[in-house]
Design a protein around this motif. Structure first.
Motif, short mmCIF file in Angstrom:
data_model
loop_
_atom_site.label_atom_id
_atom_site.label_comp_id
_atom_site.label_asym_id
_atom_site.label_seq_id
_atom_site.Cartn_x
_atom_site.Cartn_y
_atom_site.Cartn_z
N ASP A 70 0.53 -1.08 0.12
CA ASP A 70 0.35 0.27 -0.16
C ASP A 70 0.88 0.96 -0.37
OD1 ASP A 70 -2.21 -1.65 0.23
OD2 ASP A 70 -2.63 -1.10 1.76
N GLU A 71 0.64 2.17 -0.71
CA GLU A 71 1.67 3.14 -1.01
C GLU A 71 2.58 3.47 -1.40
OE1 GLU A 71 -0.26 5.96 1.71
OE2 GLU A 71 -1.96 5.30 2.06
N VAL A 72 3.52 1.88 -2.21
CA VAL A 72 4.43 2.50 -2.36
C VAL A 72 5.02 3.09 -3.39
CG1 VAL A 72 5.19 1.37 -0.76
CG2 VAL A 72 4.60 -0.06 -2.69
N GLN A 73 5.92 2.74 -3.98
CA GLN A 73 6.80 2.83 -5.64
C GLN A 73 7.59 2.38 -5.38
OE1 GLN A 73 7.42 7.27 -7.01
NE2 GLN A 73 5.91 7.97 -4.62
N HIS A 74 7.95 1.60 -7.05
CA HIS A 74 8.89 1.14 -7.15
C HIS A 74 9.45 -0.60 -6.77
CE1 HIS A 74 10.25 3.98 -10.38
NE2 HIS A 74 10.08 5.02 -9.15
N ILE A 75 7.91 -1.35 -7.01
CA ILE A 75 8.02 -2.79 -6.40
C ILE A 75 8.63 -3.54 -8.02
CG2 ILE A 75 5.47 -2.75 -5.99
CD1 ILE A 75 5.82 -4.30 -3.14
N ASN A 76 9.59 -4.41 -6.90
CA ASN A 76 9.69 -5.83 -8.15
C ASN A 76 9.21 -6.76 -7.44
OD1 ASN A 76 10.61 -7.84 -9.76
ND2 ASN A 76 12.44 -6.71 -10.37
N ILE A 77 8.21 -7.70 -7.79
CA ILE A 77 7.45 -9.15 -6.82
C ILE A 77 7.48 -10.14 -8.35
CG2 ILE A 77 5.69 -10.30 -6.24
CD1 ILE A 77 4.52 -7.51 -5.76
N SER A 78 9.23 -11.10 -7.88
CA SER A 78 9.66 -11.80 -9.12
C SER A 78 9.73 -13.14 -8.51
CB SER A 78 10.27 -11.55 -9.51
OG SER A 78 10.50 -9.70 -10.37
N LYS A 100 -2.13 -1.63 -3.95
CA LYS A 100 -2.97 -0.31 -3.68
C LYS A 100 -2.21 1.00 -3.41
CE LYS A 100 -7.00 1.01 -1.35
NZ LYS A 100 -8.39 0.99 -0.86
N HIS A 101 -2.65 1.67 -4.33
CA HIS A 101 -1.94 2.85 -4.43
C HIS A 101 -0.43 3.09 -4.24
CE1 HIS A 101 -5.47 5.24 -3.46
NE2 HIS A 101 -5.71 5.00 -2.41
N VAL A 102 -0.38 2.35 -5.82
CA VAL A 102 1.24 1.78 -6.07
C VAL A 102 1.54 2.60 -7.12
CG1 VAL A 102 2.88 -0.21 -5.87
CG2 VAL A 102 1.10 -0.39 -4.62
N LYS A 103 2.91 2.83 -7.33
CA LYS A 103 3.24 3.50 -8.64
C LYS A 103 4.37 2.93 -9.17
CE LYS A 103 1.28 8.21 -7.77
NZ LYS A 103 1.65 9.68 -8.18
N HIS A 104 4.45 2.23 -10.06
CA HIS A 104 5.95 1.62 -10.92
C HIS A 104 6.16 0.21 -10.18
CE1 HIS A 104 6.72 5.42 -13.01
NE2 HIS A 104 6.39 5.78 -12.09
N SER A 105 5.05 -0.83 -11.10
CA SER A 105 5.16 -1.95 -9.94
C SER A 105 5.39 -3.08 -11.25
CB SER A 105 4.49 -2.44 -9.32
OG SER A 105 3.08 -2.31 -9.92
N ASP A 122 -5.84 -2.08 -7.18
CA ASP A 122 -6.40 -1.26 -7.54
C ASP A 122 -6.15 0.07 -6.96
OD1 ASP A 122 -8.25 0.52 -5.84
OD2 ASP A 122 -8.60 -1.36 -3.89
N SER A 123 -6.42 0.98 -7.58
CA SER A 123 -5.59 2.03 -7.65
C SER A 123 -4.40 2.58 -7.63
CB SER A 123 -6.14 3.20 -6.43
OG SER A 123 -8.01 2.72 -6.34
N SER A 124 -3.24 2.41 -8.95
CA SER A 124 -2.25 2.20 -9.05
C SER A 124 -2.41 2.73 -10.04
CB SER A 124 -1.96 1.05 -8.64
OG SER A 124 -1.84 0.57 -6.75
#
Length: 181
Positions: A70-78, A100-105, A122-124
């Motif tokens: 939630d509310e984070v930026q630049h996440i890589n889930i691999s 949710k509210h994530v930018k650049h995943s 959601d809302s990202s």
């Protein structure tokens, strides 16, 4: 069972498996990496002001969501394996990956099964979802109030619907496969 987690420039943290979830809250906004984590009946929750997060080669299972940010930026889930509880009704399970509210995943190469939705965005904004496999769930990928996203080369089978795009803008969904839906 414990796992060690380190942030750039800091000593590793030890996280015990006695609680229901692992919570990462960092108001400094430093990068976070979880590599080769194995957790049962557990989940990972990351929120508020974290940036440059990597969750790679982990094995997660249980009744709740696998990974939530939630509310984070630049996440890589691999390259993670996420398995919910097949004995529970589909809609009572948590999502495999919930943003949710994530930018650049970037969500790539994960196998997600027996959850409610494989990936729920959601809302990202600005997500890239590619080369994932989803099975035995409601939707492989579910977009809600999202913008500027792309998903390709994903496989979704034994699902209620392959992919859901609801109240979202500028979603580029291409070269995905779904069957037994």
């Amino acid at each position: 069972t414990c796992c060690c987690i380190s942030q750039e420039g800091e000593e590793p943290w030890t996280v015990g498996a006695k609680t229901q979830s692992t919570l990462f809250d960092n108001h400094k906004g430093l990068g976070l990496q979880l590599l080769f984590v194995s957790i049962k009946f557990f989940n990972i929750l990351i929120y508020e002001n974290l940036e440059h997060i990597k969750i790679v080669n982990s094995h997660l299972s249980g009744n709740s969501f696998g990974i939530r940010a939630d509310e984070v930026q630049h996440i890589n889930i691999s390259q993670n394996q996420i398995r919910g509880n097949a004995q529970m009704h589909k809609l009572d399970r948590g999502d495999g990956i919930y943003l949710k509210h994530v930018k650049h995943s970037i969500i790539v190469g994960n196998t997600v099964t027996d959850v409610r939705d494989g990936v729920y965005i959601d809302s990202s904004q600005y997500s890239l979802v590619t080369n994932n496999t989803f099975s035995n769930q409601q939707y492989g990928i579910h977009y809600m109030y999202s913008k500027h996203d792309e998903a390709f080369h994903n496989t979704s089978y034994q699902v209620d619907g392959g992919f859901a795009l609801m109240s979202s803008d500028d979603i580029y969904l291409h070269h995905n496969r779904s069957w037994d839906a």
